[in-house]
Structures are given as C-alpha cells and as structure tokens.
Design an enzyme around this catalytic site. Structure first.
Site, PDB file in Angstrom:
ATOM      1  N   ASP A 198      -8.743   3.576   4.090  1.00 31.76           N
ATOM      2  CA  ASP A 198      -7.333   3.913   3.955  1.00 31.76           C
ATOM      3  C   ASP A 198      -6.465   2.862   4.660  1.00 31.76           C
ATOM      4  O   ASP A 198      -6.785   2.408   5.763  1.00 31.76           O
ATOM      5  CB  ASP A 198      -7.105   5.292   4.597  1.00 31.76           C
ATOM      6  CG  ASP A 198      -5.718   5.848   4.321  1.00 31.76           C
ATOM      7  OD1 ASP A 198      -5.397   6.057   3.149  1.00 31.76           O
ATOM      8  OD2 ASP A 198      -4.955   6.081   5.284  1.00 31.76           O
ATOM      9  N   GLU A 249     -26.269  -3.961   7.104  1.00 29.59           N
ATOM     10  CA  GLU A 249     -27.516  -3.450   7.684  1.00 29.59           C
ATOM     11  C   GLU A 249     -28.075  -2.293   6.862  1.00 29.59           C
ATOM     12  O   GLU A 249     -29.213  -1.882   7.071  1.00 29.59           O
ATOM     13  CB  GLU A 249     -27.286  -2.964   9.122  1.00 29.59           C
ATOM     14  CG  GLU A 249     -26.914  -4.071  10.091  1.00 29.59           C
ATOM     15  CD  GLU A 249     -26.564  -3.495  11.463  1.00 29.59           C
ATOM     16  OE1 GLU A 249     -27.172  -2.468  11.861  1.00 29.59           O
ATOM     17  OE2 GLU A 249     -25.678  -4.061  12.120  1.00 29.59           O
TER      18      GLU A 249
HETATM   19  O1  TEU Z   1      -1.760   5.795   1.286  1.00 28.52           O
HETATM   20  C1  TEU Z   1      -1.151   4.708   1.949  1.00 28.52           C
HETATM   21  C2  TEU Z   1      -0.118   4.028   1.266  1.00 28.52           C
HETATM   22  O2  TEU Z   1       0.368   3.093   1.862  1.00 28.52           O
HETATM   23  C3  TEU Z   1       0.281   4.375  -0.116  1.00 28.52           C
HETATM   24  O3  TEU Z   1       0.814   5.632  -0.208  1.00 28.52           O
HETATM   25  C4  TEU Z   1       1.255   3.368  -0.495  1.00 28.52           C
HETATM   26  O4  TEU Z   1       2.408   3.513   0.262  1.00 28.52           O
HETATM   27  C5  TEU Z   1       1.673   3.407  -1.914  1.00 28.52           C
HETATM   28  O5  TEU Z   1       0.569   3.509  -2.751  1.00 28.52           O
HETATM   29  C6  TEU Z   1       2.431   2.142  -2.153  1.00 28.52           C
HETATM   30  O6  TEU Z   1       2.783   2.030  -3.436  1.00 28.52           O
HETATM   31  C7  TEU Z   1      -2.857   6.330   1.962  1.00 28.52           C
HETATM   32  C8  TEU Z   1      -3.344   7.581   1.286  1.00 28.52           C
HETATM   33  O7  TEU Z   1      -3.777   7.266  -0.011  1.00 28.52           O
HETATM   34  C9  TEU Z   1      -2.269   8.610   1.322  1.00 28.52           C
HETATM   35  O8  TEU Z   1      -2.655   9.782   0.675  1.00 28.52           O
HETATM   36  C10 TEU Z   1      -1.939   8.901   2.765  1.00 28.52           C
HETATM   37  O9  TEU Z   1      -0.838   9.771   2.825  1.00 28.52           O
HETATM   38  C11 TEU Z   1      -1.608   7.632   3.540  1.00 28.52           C
HETATM   39  O10 TEU Z   1      -2.567   6.617   3.316  1.00 28.52           O
HETATM   40  C12 TEU Z   1      -1.612   7.886   5.025  1.00 28.52           C
HETATM   41  O11 TEU Z   1      -2.916   8.032   5.491  1.00 28.52           O
END
Ligand code: TEU
Ligand code: CA
Length: 530
Positions: A198, A249
């Site tokens: 993420d 690994e």
């Molecule tokens: O998303 C992060 C994120 O940066 C996206 O939502 C991004 O802003 C967008 O696609 C830009 O066009 C991730 C996860 O997928 C989301 O569900 C979470 O809310 C977020 O991280 C926070 O952890």
C-alpha cells in the site's frame, strides 16, 4: 508453456475480504467464507488472490489502519484460518498475496499509543511529531481532506497523509524498517506468495518537511511535482531493494506496489529488477472511454515498464474507484464497454488484476448516506461520495440475502450485511450468471481459459494501432503465434478486415462474412492471425 515466473503473466483476483463471503453469519465477510468459495476462484481460472487488509484494525479506513501487523482481525478469523486458506488455495493451484501497509499505522497501534503517552518514548520517533504551535508545520494536505496535521491531546502536531486515525510512520527511524522485515517474514513463513504494498510511493517524506510547491489536486493519473515533498522520495527505493532481497529467500514470491504517481516512468522505477516485481499501472482504471486515451495508456505503460524489464500490471477496477460499468456510462452501454475492456486487458502482455465483482459486471452500488463507512465521505462532509459503492457484498445466489452470509453455519438467521446490498442485485448473482452463456461471468471464464491456452495472450510482445474509433492490439508470443484484440470504441458498427478466426467476442452481435467481420459499437474480439 513458459519458464517465466508465475507473476509475470498472472491474473490476480482482488478479494475485498469484508464483502466477499461471510462464513459465520455475522454480516461480515471472513477467511472461512473466502475459503469455502475458493472452488469458485479455481473454476473461474485466476492464478492468485490478493486479499485486502485482514489485520486487526481501528476500523477507520476499511482495514488500512492496522493496529497489529502479525495477527488477524477477529472479524475475519485467526492466523490458523489464514494458514488453512493458504493450504487450500495451494491445493487448487491458487496463490495468496496479502496487503501490507507500511506508510502509516492505526492510531490504535501500540507504538502510537506509547508515543501519545510519552513524547520522549522511543516510539515517538517512529512517527512525525512537531511541537505545539499555532500553525501546522507545513502546507501538506490529507488525501482524505483537510490538513495532513492533527493535534495530540497535549497539543503536539502529528502527520497523517490519510485519515487522522492513520499516523504516518517515520521511515528514517531504523526500528520501523526492522519491524516490517519481521512482518514480511512472519507471513512468508506461513506460505503466502507475496504482498501488495500500500502507498509504496510514500513512506519517506522530504527530510526538512518543506512546503509542497502546489496545492493537492490529484491530476488525472496521480501525484506530480506539485506534491514533490510528500511522495516519491529517492530513499524509498532502498526499502524495496531490502524487501526484494527478503522475498528472494522464499521461492516464487512477489511484491506489487501501489504507486499513484502521474508519471508512469516514475511508477516503473519501483519495478526495477532489484526492487518490487511489479507496480500497478492505473492508466486503464483512469481513462475515459476513448480510443486515444486507451491507446495512449497502453503504449505509455508498455514503454515505461518495458524500459525496466518489468511486466505491466493492468488494473481496470479496485476498491478505491467507481465500478467500471458505471465509469463507462452505466447500464447496457457501460456493461458492453466493460466487457470489451476486459478482453483488452486480458489480452495485453503482463499481469492483470480483476477486482471481485467486476467479473459479474457489478455497477457502482447506491449506498444510503447513513450506511456509508468511508472516511472520504465523512471527512468531506458528504461533498465526496466515497468508495462504499464499490465495496458492497458479492451476490452469490438469488435467495433473499444473495447468499453472502453462510446459511449453513449457525442455523440462525444471518445478520444484515455490513453494507446494504441493493434490492435487485440477485440479477448479478454468480448462480444466475453461471447458467447464462451470455453473462459477464461466462465471458471472463472463457477469456481466462483462452489466455491459458494461447501464449500470445498475456505474454509476449504487443503493438498498438488506432484507426478512427478502432483500437487494435497485436500480441505476438515467443513462438511466433499471434492474437489480435480489436476494440470498437465508437458509437457505430465498424468493419474489420480479417480472415482469422474469432476466438472470443464480447458480444453475440458480431457478424462474420468472408474476409471481414462487423464489430458493433462498444465491443471487442480476439482474432487469430489471417
Ligand atoms: O490508496 C492510496 C492512494 O493513494 C489512492 O487512494 C490514491 O490516492 C488514488 O488512487 C490516486 O488516484 C491506498 C488504498 O488503496 C486505500 O484504500 C487506502 O484508503 C489508502 O491507501 C490508505 O491506506
Ligand atoms: Ca463473518
């Protein structure tokens, strides 16, 4: 038949765990429910599943606020359930990829709690705190709305690029990196095949926490130079090199990064040979229905990832964006386009990510405001709709509860699902679509079977051509075999000259005649070479 590692051309099915299948009737999807549905995924023909966060969480952002990285949220089961899932999946030839969230923790995480209790604690230096002052330390904005800084009860500021319940970690503290390495090993030792990472473009911030040059306004494809102080710091690549060496690994493991940067060449740098194996290409997810936009998205991705030797990881839907049927216009038109887009994505060389429910052609659900959970909706005071509409439970059959909650388990009536399912969603049920030769589900299943059978689909080389409203991708396998995917993105029927065989069409309304086929509006075909 290829010796390439599995992930280079894998079809990865994204399971939104909370909404996939509820094994114990409490209205919340869980690991037992998913485990019971593995035969469906095997029947569908995907190679792997990626599960959205399964960890104990403060519940502020759909599990992306993790309070314990080496455990399972009791809503979903326990570590033994996850091990059983991995074992059952493996027996069916399916790999399991977990989500990992290294940019921020939950405010409920013991580190943040210790940091709140004592500003001098070692945990405090694992986050970004600033002394009490009138104004926040800089002009950074939260992606969910408002300033990226909130106050602690004792008046200090702390940084959160997402919700206030998601304090950002300070990756310049070595204790942070060390702890995540333990987390990776913990799950790899339990047999998982890798991680979706993420916010992989985050983690490190500008060392001086300087103001961003521009206001936060997401450009079409992601963040750019206006947010240069917040994202994409060069130091982050060292983390991915280290994570890669840990994964190496363990045989056949992969990392796929979520990198929301506007410049795909920057995104591809996260997939250099000694970093992550893949980083998502969100171009198809964000392109309007136009030949130019799709052709540009495909070409740009092929070039950018080709330059670093990584496969493109194509994405048409996920848990953050409106369902593609709705994005492409909704109703019959949106559905026809989503069918055509699926054939395009599944033909292209690289890996393809299919978001649970997209294979059913689910539209964006209308979720009543009072049922909405997404912090984007709540923090914007309702100005932004939020992401709940693509996170509604899966319809499995046409009984009253659409088969989401296991009927068999308790004998009691199942609880209401955690998000309400629209009243007419039995029409999208897996049970119905399985019996319908013209359904979206049947199309996906056929496409995946053909993708296994034809080396030109999903691997090899692709070239992109456009002529008017028609987009053609010509895919050539290493053995020289060719499959063309022709997409008519226009509003009228078009004639495609070919003597090839139609392997698959997104609509039954394709008409074959000697030397050509008539391709209706918003449709696609897979053709063998003339
Ligand atoms: O998303 C992060 C994120 O940066 C996206 O939502 C991004 O802003 C967008 O696609 C830009 O066009 C991730 C996860 O997928 C989301 O569900 C979470 O809310 C977020 O991280 C926070 O952890
Ligand atoms: Ca449950």
């Amino acid at each position: 038949a290829t010796t390439d590692p599995w992930w280079r051309s894998a079809v990865v099915y994204q399971v939104y765990l909370r909404s996939f299948a509820d094994g114990n009737g409490d209205g919340i999807g869980d690991l037992a429910g998913l485990r019971a549905r593995l035969p469906y995924l095997s029947w569908l023909g995907v190679d792997a599943l990626w599960i959205n966060p399964h960890y104990p969480s403060g519940g502020a952002d759909g599990g992306y606020d993790i309070s314990d990285y080496r455990a399972v949220d009791p809503d979903y089961g326990d570590v033994a359930d996850l091990e059983a899932l991995v074992a059952d999946a493996r027996a069916l030839g399916l790999r399991v990829v977990l989500d990992v969230v290294p940019n921020h923790t939950s405010d409920q995480h013991p580190w943040f709690q210790a940091a709140l209790a004592d500003p001098e604690s070692p945990e405090a230096s694992r986050y970004h705190f600033a002394p009490a002052s009138e104004q926040p330390p800089n002009n950074w904005q939260s992606l969910f709305g408002g300033p990226a800084w909130s106050r602690t009860p004792d008046g200090r500021w702390y940084l959160h690029l997402f919700a206030p319940e998601q304090p950002d970690l300070n990756w310049r503290d070595p204790a942070v990196a060390a702890d995540f390495e333990q987390t990776l090993r913990f799950w790899l030792d339990r047999g998982v095949s890798g991680f979706r990472v993420d916010v992989a473009y985050g983690l490190f911030k500008d060392a001086g926490l300087r103001d961003n040059p521009g206001a936060y306004s997401p450009t079409l494809f992601g963040h750019g130079p206006e947010q240069a102080m917040t994202w994409n710091q060069p130091e982050v690549h060292d983390v991915w090199r280290r994570w890669r060496s840990i994964c190496d690994e363990y045989p056949e493991t992969m990392l796929v990064g979520e990198v929301c940067l506007a410049d795909l060449e920057q995104v591809a740098l996260y997939s250099r040979p000694d970093e992550m194996h893949q980083s998502f290409s969100f171009r198809l997810l964000k392109s309007p229905w136009s030949t130019e936009a799709f052709a540009d998205g495909v070409r740009t991705a092929l070039d950018a990832f080709g330059a670093v030797g990584a496969p493109v990881s194509w994405v048409l839907g996920n848990h953050d964006k409106d369902r593609q049927v709705t994005r492409f216009g909704g109703g019959e038109v949106g559905t026809a386009r989503a069918r055509a887009a699926a054939l395009l994505m599944l033909a292209l060389p690289g890996s393809a990510y299919v978001y649970a429910g997209d294979e059913l052609g689910l539209p964006q659900a209308v979720v009543p405001d009072e049922a909405k959970q997404d912090p984007i909706f709540h923090r914007s005071g309702g100005a932004r709709a939020g992401r709940d509409g693509c996170r509604v439970p899966m319809p499995w059959n046409d009984t009253a509860g659409v088969g989401f909650s296991g009927e068999a388990l308790s004998g009691e009536r199942a609880a209401e699902p955690w998000l309400p399912v629209p009243a007419d969603w039995d029409r999208f049920a897996v049970s119905r679509q399985t019996r319908d030769g013209g359904s979206m589900l049947t199309l996906y299943r056929r496409a995946l079977a053909l993708r296994d059978a034809h080396p030109a689909l999903g691997s090899g080389e692709a070239t992109v051509d456009t002529r008017g409203d028609v987009l053609t991708v010509r895919c050539t396998a290493a053995d020289g075999s060719v499959v063309r995917c022709v997409v008519n993105m226009g509003a009228g029927t078009t004639l495609v000259r070919t003597r090839g065989t139609v392997l698959l069409a997104s609509t039954t309304r394709v008409r074959r005649s000697a030397g050509s086929i008539a391709l209706p509006a918003d449709s696609a075909v897979w053709l063998t070479e003339d």
